[in-house]
Design a protein around this motif. Structure first.
Motif: not given
Length: 249
Positions: A69, A76, A82, A84-86, A88-89, A92, A112
Motif C-alpha cells: 500500500q 502515485n 485509486d 479502491n482499485n489498489w 481490491k487487487d 485478491e 476497503y
C-alpha cells in the motif's frame, strides 16, 4: 487333606489361568494404548507444525500488503483516488486479509471494503486512548507494529491489526503522512485450516494470551471441541503468543 486339594485343583488352575490371561490382556491393552497415544501425539505434533507455519504465513501476508500500500501511494504522489482499485487487487487471494485502510494524519480516510467497515471512517488513531499507544509506537519505530488480537467495535470479531507509519520525504524534510493499516480476522486465518484439522481427526481451540488477566480470550474453536484429552501448543505471533489446543475425536 490331599482329597480336598485334588478337588480344588481345577478351581485353582482356573484362577491361575484366568489371572495369567487377564494380566496378558491388560499388558497388551496398555501396550496398545501407549502406542496409540504416541501415534496420536506424533500426528498432533506434525499437524501443529504445519498449522503454525500456515498461521505465520497468513500473518506475513498482512506485512506484505501494508508495505505494498505504501509503495503504491508513493508511486502515485500520495494521491489516494485509486485506493479502491489498489485494495481490491492487493486483497485478491489473501483469505486472512479482511480490511485495508489509510489514515491520513492519523485519521482513517480510506477503507476497503467500504460498506462493512465505513464506521471506521474518521477514527482518529492518535487521540483514541485505546489505540494511541500502538499508533505512537509505530511512528517512533518507523516500522510495522501489530496490535491484538482485539475485539472490533464494529462487528465483535477478533482481529490482528498491522500498522505502519508513512513518511513523505519528497520535500526538504521528512514529514509524517499517516498510516497504512491491514486488519486480519482470526476467523479468516483459521478458515482454511479448520477443515484440515478435522480431516486429521482432531478438534481445536485457539486462545489469545494476556498475562494480566486470568481468563484467556477465546479466539476460535471447532463446534465439537470438548476439552478432554488435549495437547496444548504455543503459537508465536508478532504481538506475543496464542495457545492452540488439539483434541483427538
Amino acid at each position: 487333606m490331599s482329597n480336598i486339594l485334588k478337588e480344588k485343583k481345577p478351581i485353582i488352575s482356573f484362577f491361575i489361568t484366568f489371572i495369567v490371561v487377564f494380566s496378558t490382556l491388560i499388558s497388551f491393552y496398555m501396550f496398545y494404548e501407549e502406542k496409540e497415544n504416541k501415534r496420536n501425539s506424533d500426528k498432533a505434533n506434525l499437524l501443529m507444525l504445519n498449522i503454525i507455519n500456515e498461521i505465520q504465513s497468513k500473518i506475513s501476508q498482512g506485512t506484505t500488503v501494508v508495505d505494498s500500500q505504501i509503495l503504491l501511494l508513493k508511486q502515485n504522489n500520495y494521491d489516494t483516488k485509486d485506493f479502491n482499485n489498489w485494495a481490491k487487487d492487493l486483497m485478491e487471494g489473501k483469505d486472512s486479509v479482511a480490511c485495508l485502510q489509510f489514515a491520513k494524519d492519523g485519521i482513517v480516510s480510506n477503507v476497503y471494503p467500504y460498506e462493512e467497515n465505513k464506521s471506521a471512517m474518521g477514527h482518529d488513531l492518535l487521540k483514541d486512548k485505546r489505540r494511541d499507544d500502538g499508533a505512537l509506537l509505530a511512528i517512533e519505530k518507523k516500522g510495522i507494529t501489530f496490535v491484538g488480537p482485539i475485539k472490533l467495535i464494529q462487528n465483535g470479531k477478533y482481529a490482528l491489526i498491522a500498522r505502519k507509519p508513512i513518511f513523505n520525504n519528497s520535500g526538504e524534510t521528512e514529514k509524517f503522512w499517516g498510516f497504512s493499516t491491514v486488519i486480519l480476522y482470526v476467523d479468516g486465518i483459521m478458515k482454511s485450516l479448520e477443515q484440515k484439522i478435522v480431516d486429521n481427526g482432531f478438534e481445536y481451540q485457539l486462545e489469545g494470551f494476556d498475562p494480566d488477566i486470568e481468563q484467556r480470550p477465546l479466539l476460535s474453536k471447532s463446534k465439537n471441541f470438548k476439552g478432554k484429552d488435549t495437547l496444548e501448543f504455543d503459537v508465536v505471533v508478532p504481538n506475543g503468543k496464542w495457545i492452540f489446543t488439539l483434541e483427538k475425536k
